[in-house]
Design an enzyme around this catalytic site. Sequence first.
Site, PDB file in Angstrom:
ATOM      1  N   LYS A 166    -102.703 -32.782 -71.231  1.00  0.00           N
ATOM      2  CA  LYS A 166    -102.599 -34.136 -70.672  1.00  0.00           C
ATOM      3  C   LYS A 166    -103.973 -34.633 -70.231  1.00  0.00           C
ATOM      4  O   LYS A 166    -104.322 -35.782 -70.462  1.00  0.00           O
ATOM      5  CB  LYS A 166    -101.582 -34.167 -69.537  1.00  0.00           C
ATOM      6  CG  LYS A 166    -100.177 -34.053 -70.120  1.00  0.00           C
ATOM      7  CD  LYS A 166     -99.084 -34.311 -69.140  1.00  0.00           C
ATOM      8  CE  LYS A 166     -97.771 -34.377 -69.911  1.00  0.00           C
ATOM      9  NZ  LYS A 166     -96.731 -33.517 -69.373  1.00  0.00           N
TER      10      LYS A 166
ATOM     11  N   LYS B 189     -92.014 -38.379 -76.958  1.00  0.00           N
ATOM     12  CA  LYS B 189     -92.002 -39.741 -76.412  1.00  0.00           C
ATOM     13  C   LYS B 189     -93.430 -40.256 -76.237  1.00  0.00           C
ATOM     14  O   LYS B 189     -93.706 -41.425 -76.408  1.00  0.00           O
ATOM     15  CB  LYS B 189     -91.327 -39.744 -75.030  1.00  0.00           C
ATOM     16  CG  LYS B 189     -89.847 -39.512 -75.071  1.00  0.00           C
ATOM     17  CD  LYS B 189     -89.332 -39.118 -73.687  1.00  0.00           C
ATOM     18  CE  LYS B 189     -88.277 -38.046 -73.787  1.00  0.00           C
ATOM     19  NZ  LYS B 189     -88.289 -37.091 -72.665  1.00  0.00           N
TER      20      LYS B 189
ATOM     21  N   LYS C 285     -95.718 -33.045 -83.543  1.00  0.00           N
ATOM     22  CA  LYS C 285     -94.505 -32.765 -82.763  1.00  0.00           C
ATOM     23  C   LYS C 285     -93.880 -34.084 -82.317  1.00  0.00           C
ATOM     24  O   LYS C 285     -94.585 -34.976 -81.835  1.00  0.00           O
ATOM     25  CB  LYS C 285     -94.915 -31.935 -81.536  1.00  0.00           C
ATOM     26  CG  LYS C 285     -93.787 -31.723 -80.550  1.00  0.00           C
ATOM     27  CD  LYS C 285     -94.296 -31.308 -79.177  1.00  0.00           C
ATOM     28  CE  LYS C 285     -93.180 -31.465 -78.178  1.00  0.00           C
ATOM     29  NZ  LYS C 285     -93.328 -32.222 -77.023  1.00  0.00           N
TER      30      LYS C 285
HETATM   31  P1  ADP Z   1     -91.231 -35.334 -74.833  1.00  0.00           P
HETATM   32  O1  ADP Z   1     -92.318 -34.453 -75.405  1.00  0.00           O
HETATM   33  O2  ADP Z   1     -90.688 -36.251 -75.861  1.00  0.00           O
HETATM   34  O3  ADP Z   1     -91.650 -36.059 -73.569  1.00  0.00           O
HETATM   35  P2  ADP Z   1     -89.740 -33.663 -73.048  1.00  0.00           P
HETATM   36  O4  ADP Z   1     -91.003 -33.071 -72.526  1.00  0.00           O
HETATM   37  O5  ADP Z   1     -88.949 -34.549 -72.142  1.00  0.00           O
HETATM   38  O6  ADP Z   1     -90.028 -34.383 -74.426  1.00  0.00           O
HETATM   39  O7  ADP Z   1     -88.807 -32.464 -73.522  1.00  0.00           O
HETATM   40  C1  ADP Z   1     -87.471 -32.210 -73.180  1.00  0.00           C
HETATM   41  C2  ADP Z   1     -87.007 -30.956 -73.896  1.00  0.00           C
HETATM   42  O8  ADP Z   1     -87.031 -31.172 -75.307  1.00  0.00           O
HETATM   43  C3  ADP Z   1     -87.894 -29.730 -73.649  1.00  0.00           C
HETATM   44  O9  ADP Z   1     -87.099 -28.565 -73.643  1.00  0.00           O
HETATM   45  C4  ADP Z   1     -88.838 -29.743 -74.822  1.00  0.00           C
HETATM   46  O10 ADP Z   1     -89.341 -28.474 -75.109  1.00  0.00           O
HETATM   47  C5  ADP Z   1     -87.908 -30.234 -75.927  1.00  0.00           C
HETATM   48  N1  ADP Z   1     -88.655 -30.955 -76.982  1.00  0.00           N
HETATM   49  C6  ADP Z   1     -89.232 -32.166 -76.885  1.00  0.00           C
HETATM   50  N2  ADP Z   1     -89.801 -32.543 -78.056  1.00  0.00           N
HETATM   51  C7  ADP Z   1     -89.570 -31.525 -78.922  1.00  0.00           C
HETATM   52  C8  ADP Z   1     -89.883 -31.303 -80.300  1.00  0.00           C
HETATM   53  N3  ADP Z   1     -90.527 -32.214 -81.026  1.00  0.00           N
HETATM   54  N4  ADP Z   1     -89.495 -30.132 -80.856  1.00  0.00           N
HETATM   55  C9  ADP Z   1     -88.827 -29.196 -80.150  1.00  0.00           C
HETATM   56  N5  ADP Z   1     -88.484 -29.360 -78.842  1.00  0.00           N
HETATM   57  C10 ADP Z   1     -88.838 -30.497 -78.230  1.00  0.00           C
END
Ligand code: ADP
Length: 333
Positions: free
Chosen positions: A123, A205, A202
Amino acid sequence: MFAVPELQGEFENMRVLSGIQPSGTIHLGNYFAMMKPAIETQNDAETYLFIADLHALTVLPDPGDLKSRINDVALDFLACGLDPDKTVFFRHSDIKQTMELTWILSCLTPMGFLERCHSFKDKIANGIKPNHGLFAYPVLMAADILLYKSTTVPVGKDQKQHVEVARDIALRFNNRYGDVFVLPEERIRENVAIVPGTDGRKMSKSYGNTIELFGNEKQSRKRIMSILTDSKTLEEPKDPETCPVFALYKLFASEFEVAEMAEKYRAGNYGYGHAKQALVEVFMEYFKPMRARRAELEADSGYIESVLSKGAAKAAETAEETLREVRVAIGLD
Ligand code: ADP
Ligand code: TRP
């Protein structure tokens, strides 16, 4: 009441817990890596799932947005099959015990544990000015996990290190004060550890490359048709294993359909447009019943609130039991 079935075999002493931040719209990466595996365990193991609104504060969301996103995430989980009579489903901020445990654990957490965290370093590398909350976030997450004596934490790969930190903090606590905490393990499904987004990175959001579960249908179609591929012509043979369209198709289709598509890629005369169209179809079909269920739930005002407060009452009971043991162990009882 919470009708956890008689647990047997590998599920007998398992307590599953996971959380998700209400920081945007739920997408396919969230669904396949975290929501689906967590929801699937509710028939076999004791399961706790929560909306991590306190974690979302690290980016200081607009108050109105935060409220409506919490509601949306709750709707998404219920539409996708979370049964609130089987899963303890709650809002993070309703459990005041979390804050007390976070402070206690903070005092046991060496700075190095947090300085090492990739998610924090990434970040910063992306230009985010960190606040203390963002830095200390893994301690809050450790409190979430340890408060419920969770054994198993279904997450995507990016959260692996945070679960390891929780385990390390639990070990430090147990070594110093006696065995209060259970050592949690992450559960990562290898085939969905990193779900690719529309640009091949990956899906996240924060990258603007997501395919949302319940977006407007026309928009979802547009998103899928916009997935970035290489510039091979229709006639050329293609490698399915390096293509994000194929990787996403694999999440939905049967083994037979996947093998069939792989064959078409390799044979040539099969364009990325064809593969995207096939993906649109399986995507729409898969989420159709959930979309309908979501619309029904949305019309039932008051339902979400009643589900979340019932879940919070149960979660607080478990949390208080653990915290009582913690207070005794550290001499604060
Ligand atoms: P983002 O990266 O979209 O902000 P979050 O951090 O809110 O997503 O992740 C919520 C859950 O979904 C976590 O367990 C995270 O590891 C999983 N996750 C998010 N994006 C992916 C992805 N592209 N592939 C696999 N798992 C994901
Ligand atoms: N940090 C997780 C994420 O960003 C959300 C989360 C908070 C969580 N507390 C948790 C996940 C406890 C598993 C267990 O996705």
